[in-house]
Design a protein around this motif. Structure first.
Motif, short mmCIF file in Angstrom:
data_model
loop_
_atom_site.label_atom_id
_atom_site.label_comp_id
_atom_site.label_asym_id
_atom_site.label_seq_id
_atom_site.Cartn_x
_atom_site.Cartn_y
_atom_site.Cartn_z
N HIS A 1 0.83 -1.21 0.00
CA HIS A 1 0.00 0.00 0.00
C HIS A 1 0.86 1.26 0.00
CE1 HIS A 1 -3.14 -2.85 0.71
NE2 HIS A 1 -2.74 -3.11 1.94
N THR A 2 1.90 1.24 -0.82
CA THR A 2 2.82 2.38 -0.91
C THR A 2 2.75 3.00 -2.29
OG1 THR A 2 4.32 1.41 0.70
CG2 THR A 2 5.22 3.10 -0.72
N ASN A 3 2.84 4.31 -2.33
CA ASN A 3 2.85 5.04 -3.59
C ASN A 3 4.01 6.02 -3.55
OD1 ASN A 3 2.36 7.13 -5.58
ND2 ASN A 3 0.30 6.30 -5.80
N SER A 4 4.89 5.94 -4.54
CA SER A 4 6.01 6.87 -4.66
C SER A 4 6.28 7.09 -6.14
CB SER A 4 7.25 6.32 -3.94
OG SER A 4 8.31 7.26 -3.96
N GLY A 5 7.38 7.72 -6.45
CA GLY A 5 7.73 7.95 -7.85
C GLY A 5 9.16 8.45 -7.94
N PHE A 6 9.79 8.17 -9.08
CA PHE A 6 11.17 8.60 -9.34
C PHE A 6 11.12 9.45 -10.61
CE2 PHE A 6 15.49 7.23 -7.91
CZ PHE A 6 16.23 8.07 -8.72
N TYR A 7 11.34 10.76 -10.44
CA TYR A 7 11.22 11.70 -11.56
C TYR A 7 12.54 11.84 -12.31
CZ TYR A 7 6.61 13.49 -10.16
OH TYR A 7 5.27 13.62 -9.88
N LEU A 8 12.45 11.78 -13.63
CA LEU A 8 13.58 11.95 -14.53
C LEU A 8 13.65 13.40 -14.96
CD1 LEU A 8 12.75 8.81 -16.71
CD2 LEU A 8 14.07 8.88 -14.56
N ARG A 9 14.81 14.01 -14.81
CA ARG A 9 14.99 15.45 -15.04
C ARG A 9 14.03 16.28 -14.20
NH1 ARG A 9 14.72 14.93 -21.43
NH2 ARG A 9 16.65 13.80 -21.84
N GLY A 10 13.45 15.69 -13.19
CA GLY A 10 12.51 16.41 -12.35
C GLY A 10 11.18 16.67 -13.01
N ARG A 11 10.92 15.98 -14.16
CA ARG A 11 9.72 16.32 -14.96
C ARG A 11 8.88 15.12 -15.37
NH1 ARG A 11 14.11 19.18 -17.65
NH2 ARG A 11 14.28 21.18 -16.55
N TYR A 12 9.45 13.94 -15.39
CA TYR A 12 8.74 12.77 -15.91
C TYR A 12 8.76 11.69 -14.82
CZ TYR A 12 10.58 15.32 -19.96
OH TYR A 12 10.95 16.31 -20.84
N GLU A 13 7.58 11.36 -14.30
CA GLU A 13 7.51 10.44 -13.16
C GLU A 13 7.45 8.98 -13.59
OE1 GLU A 13 4.74 9.21 -9.32
OE2 GLU A 13 4.01 10.71 -10.74
N LEU A 14 8.42 8.21 -13.13
CA LEU A 14 8.36 6.76 -13.19
C LEU A 14 7.62 6.31 -11.94
CD1 LEU A 14 9.17 4.02 -14.42
CD2 LEU A 14 11.36 4.23 -13.23
N GLN A 15 6.40 5.83 -12.13
CA GLN A 15 5.53 5.50 -11.01
C GLN A 15 6.03 4.28 -10.25
OE1 GLN A 15 3.21 6.77 -9.37
NE2 GLN A 15 1.54 5.40 -8.85
N LEU A 16 6.00 4.36 -8.92
CA LEU A 16 6.40 3.26 -8.04
C LEU A 16 5.27 3.04 -7.04
CD1 LEU A 16 10.07 4.41 -7.29
CD2 LEU A 16 9.34 2.74 -9.01
#
Length: 309
Positions: free
Chosen positions: A194-209
């Motif tokens: 039940h976790t939601n996070s994300g890793f943004y590329l160039r601070g603009r494009y979210e890779l959803q986690l």
């Protein structure tokens, strides 16, 4: 004289289709940096013309991109209903004019208004680098050197434990102090249930986690580019197990490999995602990790390779 008149009429008939089918000045992809009391927010429009009508895709400052239904052109202005009125809030509209290669206008909500300037999104059409540097760590496993919280530091709960980058509880996002343009990124992430996070590329494009049983559409699930690109044959996330990602981004071309499986293969990033730090797509940007959705997320082995000159 009769021949001359006939020639003029024939020429006008030939030119008429060109006039009728002239490209709308609103067409294209547009980036907006919007100043708000809470700081800069980034938004995006993708506008195409089909059968004489404009179709408008809208990326709000948060959430996912979607098509606007109420779109009008009146008196040379593009009028967009962004949000309908509710019991507690008036409707929000954008009114835009095409001027000097930009979209210029205002956002209106009740008595308040915010100026808007849309810049045409850059093509970022460049070839893949032939050679890359050796991977270099951007997280040292000892402390937060090279990383800083976004916003109020007192709301940051990022720390280092046993060599891992850990967000202890919901709080501030974390971004790298370094900025990157084209790169190969490697990271490993462990997600509690039940976790939601994300890793943004160039601070603009979210890779959803996220973990683990999402009911969202595929383009908003784990390992997607949130709202933009759905992964293909992605290994499902498993709670409290390490998920390994290898990401290659040059220009707008993105490849994502998850646990050895290519799940996004040389796809185009059409535009920013919700939560982007800015809309300056031509510029290098930091990596950004979401901490404002949930706690308990852990990272390790974060490295980056850059193009060799």
């Amino acid at each position: 004289m009769l021949f001359a008149r006939f020639s003029l009429i024939a020429a006008a008939c030939l030119m008429a289709p060109l006039v009728l089918h002239a490209k709308s000045p609103f067409e294209g992809r547009w980036n907006f940096n919007i100043e708000t009391p809470g700081g800069n927010r980034a938004s995006w429009l993708g506008i195409t013309e089909k059968d004489g009508q404009l179709e408008v895709m809208y990326q709000p400052t948060g959430g996912n991109v979607y098509q606007l239904k109420d779109v009008k052109v009146e008196g040379g202005k593009l009028i967009l209903q962004i949000g309908a009125a509710s019991a507690t809030r008036p409707a929000m509209t954008w009114e835009l004019e095409a001027r000097d290669g930009q979209l210029v206008g205002v956002q209106k909500r009740g008595d308040s208004s915010t100026p808007l300037t849309g810049m045409r999104a850059p093509a970022l059409d460049r070839p893949e680098p032939r050679n890359w540097s050796r991977p270099q760590p951007i997280f040292n496993g000892k402390n937060l050197t090279g990383w800083e919280p976004v916003g109020d530091p007192s709301k940051s709960f990022w720390t280092v434990k046993d060599g891992l980058l850990v967000n202890e509880k919901l709080g501030a996002n974390l971004k790298s102090t370094g900025k990157y343009q084209d790169f190969k990124l490697h990271f490993e992430v462990m997600l509690p249930e039940h976790t939601n996070s994300g890793f943004y590329l160039r601070g603009r494009y979210e890779l959803q986690l996220e973990c683990c049983d999402s009911q969202a559409p595929p383009e908003r699930r784990h390992a997607s580019i949130y709202g933009r690109i759905a992964p293909v044959n992605a290994p499902g996330p498993k709670k409290d197990q390490w998920d390994v990602f290898d990401v290659t981004l040059f220009g707008r071309t993105l490849t994502v490999v998850q646990n050895g499986v290519t799940i996004i293969d040389r796809r185009e990033l059409e535009g920013i995602t919700g939560g982007a730090l800015d809309a300056n797509e031509a510029e290098p940007g930091p990596f950004l990790i979401q901490g404002d959705h949930a706690g308990g997320v852990k990272f390790r082995n974060i490295t980056v390779s850059l193009p060799r000159k």
